[in-house]
Design a protein around this motif. Structure first.
Motif, PDB file in Angstrom:
ATOM      1  N   ASP A   1      -0.723 -10.530   3.114  1.00  0.00           N
ATOM      2  CA  ASP A   1      -1.865 -10.853   4.051  1.00  0.00           C
ATOM      3  C   ASP A   1      -1.737 -10.286   5.287  1.00  0.00           C
ATOM      4  O   ASP A   1      -2.520  -9.936   5.945  1.00  0.00           O
ATOM      5  CB  ASP A   1      -1.824 -12.350   4.059  1.00  0.00           C
ATOM      6  N   SER A   2      -0.519 -10.469   5.957  1.00  0.00           N
ATOM      7  CA  SER A   2      -0.316  -9.774   7.508  1.00  0.00           C
ATOM      8  C   SER A   2      -0.488  -8.380   7.464  1.00  0.00           C
ATOM      9  O   SER A   2      -1.232  -8.044   8.394  1.00  0.00           O
ATOM     10  CB  SER A   2       1.009 -10.254   7.941  1.00  0.00           C
ATOM     11  N   TYR A   3      -0.300  -7.535   6.432  1.00  0.00           N
ATOM     12  CA  TYR A   3      -0.537  -6.112   6.292  1.00  0.00           C
ATOM     13  C   TYR A   3      -1.929  -5.921   6.275  1.00  0.00           C
ATOM     14  O   TYR A   3      -2.693  -5.194   7.156  1.00  0.00           O
ATOM     15  CB  TYR A   3       0.189  -5.441   5.075  1.00  0.00           C
TER      16      TYR A   3
ATOM     17  N   GLY B   1      -2.735   7.888  -4.188  1.00  0.00           N
ATOM     18  CA  GLY B   1      -3.375   8.390  -5.195  1.00  0.00           C
ATOM     19  C   GLY B   1      -4.928   8.337  -5.092  1.00  0.00           C
ATOM     20  O   GLY B   1      -5.426   8.046  -4.054  1.00  0.00           O
ATOM     21  N   ASP B   2      -5.689   8.054  -6.037  1.00  0.00           N
ATOM     22  CA  ASP B   2      -7.053   7.652  -5.987  1.00  0.00           C
ATOM     23  C   ASP B   2      -7.188   6.183  -5.230  1.00  0.00           C
ATOM     24  O   ASP B   2      -8.175   6.044  -4.619  1.00  0.00           O
ATOM     25  CB  ASP B   2      -7.536   7.730  -7.665  1.00  0.00           C
ATOM     26  N   VAL B   3      -6.196   5.425  -5.670  1.00  0.00           N
ATOM     27  CA  VAL B   3      -6.274   3.989  -5.232  1.00  0.00           C
ATOM     28  C   VAL B   3      -4.816   3.987  -4.607  1.00  0.00           C
ATOM     29  O   VAL B   3      -3.713   4.129  -5.308  1.00  0.00           O
ATOM     30  CB  VAL B   3      -6.296   3.010  -6.147  1.00  0.00           C
ATOM     31  N   ASP B   4      -4.557   3.803  -3.288  1.00  0.00           N
ATOM     32  CA  ASP B   4      -3.284   3.529  -2.745  1.00  0.00           C
ATOM     33  C   ASP B   4      -2.805   2.340  -2.953  1.00  0.00           C
ATOM     34  O   ASP B   4      -3.492   1.290  -2.632  1.00  0.00           O
ATOM     35  CB  ASP B   4      -3.402   3.984  -1.145  1.00  0.00           C
ATOM     36  N   GLU B   5      -1.488   2.384  -3.089  1.00  0.00           N
ATOM     37  CA  GLU B   5      -0.748   0.886  -3.297  1.00  0.00           C
ATOM     38  C   GLU B   5       0.213   0.753  -2.077  1.00  0.00           C
ATOM     39  O   GLU B   5       1.072   1.825  -1.862  1.00  0.00           O
ATOM     40  CB  GLU B   5      -0.018   0.996  -4.753  1.00  0.00           C
ATOM     41  N   VAL B   6       0.184  -0.319  -1.565  1.00  0.00           N
ATOM     42  CA  VAL B   6       1.181  -0.702  -0.421  1.00  0.00           C
ATOM     43  C   VAL B   6       1.976  -2.007  -0.887  1.00  0.00           C
ATOM     44  O   VAL B   6       1.387  -3.046  -1.252  1.00  0.00           O
ATOM     45  CB  VAL B   6       0.452  -1.122   0.771  1.00  0.00           C
ATOM     46  N   TYR B   7       3.461  -1.715  -0.874  1.00  0.00           N
ATOM     47  CA  TYR B   7       4.245  -2.884  -1.171  1.00  0.00           C
ATOM     48  C   TYR B   7       4.891  -3.064   0.388  1.00  0.00           C
ATOM     49  O   TYR B   7       5.593  -2.237   0.849  1.00  0.00           O
ATOM     50  CB  TYR B   7       5.281  -2.172  -2.076  1.00  0.00           C
TER      51      TYR B   7
ATOM     52  N   ARG C   1      -3.824  -3.921   9.268  1.00  0.00           N
ATOM     53  CA  ARG C   1      -4.477  -2.759   8.793  1.00  0.00           C
ATOM     54  C   ARG C   1      -5.979  -2.601   8.966  1.00  0.00           C
ATOM     55  O   ARG C   1      -6.528  -1.660   9.581  1.00  0.00           O
ATOM     56  CB  ARG C   1      -4.134  -2.390   7.444  1.00  0.00           C
ATOM     57  N   ALA C   2      -6.459  -3.914   8.749  1.00  0.00           N
ATOM     58  CA  ALA C   2      -8.100  -3.819   9.139  1.00  0.00           C
ATOM     59  C   ALA C   2      -8.572  -3.811  10.438  1.00  0.00           C
ATOM     60  O   ALA C   2      -9.116  -2.978  10.924  1.00  0.00           O
ATOM     61  CB  ALA C   2      -8.753  -5.333   8.760  1.00  0.00           C
ATOM     62  N   VAL C   3      -7.460  -4.366  11.520  1.00  0.00           N
ATOM     63  CA  VAL C   3      -7.737  -4.014  12.851  1.00  0.00           C
ATOM     64  C   VAL C   3      -7.489  -2.493  13.390  1.00  0.00           C
ATOM     65  O   VAL C   3      -8.158  -2.097  14.040  1.00  0.00           O
ATOM     66  CB  VAL C   3      -6.752  -5.232  13.529  1.00  0.00           C
ATOM     67  N   GLU C   4      -6.528  -2.076  12.883  1.00  0.00           N
ATOM     68  CA  GLU C   4      -6.180  -0.613  13.247  1.00  0.00           C
ATOM     69  C   GLU C   4      -7.434   0.174  12.745  1.00  0.00           C
ATOM     70  O   GLU C   4      -7.775   0.986  13.413  1.00  0.00           O
ATOM     71  CB  GLU C   4      -4.723  -0.155  12.380  1.00  0.00           C
ATOM     72  N   LEU C   5      -7.774   0.187  11.488  1.00  0.00           N
ATOM     73  CA  LEU C   5      -8.844   0.786  11.030  1.00  0.00           C
ATOM     74  C   LEU C   5     -10.192   0.876  11.634  1.00  0.00           C
ATOM     75  O   LEU C   5     -10.955   1.913  11.798  1.00  0.00           O
ATOM     76  CB  LEU C   5      -8.840   0.795   9.562  1.00  0.00           C
TER      77      LEU C   5
END
Length: 135
Positions: free
Chosen positions: A55-57, A41-47, A61-65
């Motif tokens: 934390d590990s996500y 959405g405007d702000v994505d939510e990840v569960y 994700r920071a490394v990937e991006l």
């Protein structure tokens, strides 16, 4: 808890609309057997699911991006030292949670005064906008 999450998402939408930043919020999912879910959405939510942590996500994700964007186009907002170190090492910019709160405030103020066609940088505009900010 859902109301606190909704309040957070509402505040982060100001960042999205004012700065045009893609905003992603990661939550730990503690339900046994749950899997990764992404709500866009405007702000994505990840569960994250039962087998992972937020934390590990975020670190992954920071490394990937950063690899994908080729540099500091990624900002990570956290006060968690481990996430900060991993994110900085990958090339992301860091933002403390207090800096994020300030950024939300500024974004909200800018949007408010754009709507009213006034100059949000004036002292009066700054004072007027304070009453609209939700802590």
């Amino acid at each position: 808890m859902p109301s606190a999450r909704q309040a957070l998402l509402e505040q982060l939408r100001y960042i999205y609309h004012s700065r045009r930043w893609k905003v992603v919020v990661a939550y730990d999912e503690h339900t046994p057997g749950s899997e990764l879910r992404v709500m866009e959405g405007d702000v994505d939510e990840v569960y994250t699911g039962a087998q992972d942590s937020a934390d590990s996500y975020i670190e992954r994700r920071a490394v990937e991006l950063c690899k994908k964007s080729g540099g500091p186009r990624v900002k990570v907002a956290t006060d968690d030292r481990t996430i900060q170190v991993v994110s900085l090492a990958s090339g992301a910019e860091m933002m403390s949670t207090s800096s994020l709160i300030r950024e939300i405030y500024l974004a909200r103020r800018e949007l408010l005064f754009q709507r009213d066609n006034s100059d949000w940088r004036t002292k009066k505009a700054f004072d007027d906008a304070q009453e609209y900010f939700i802590d």
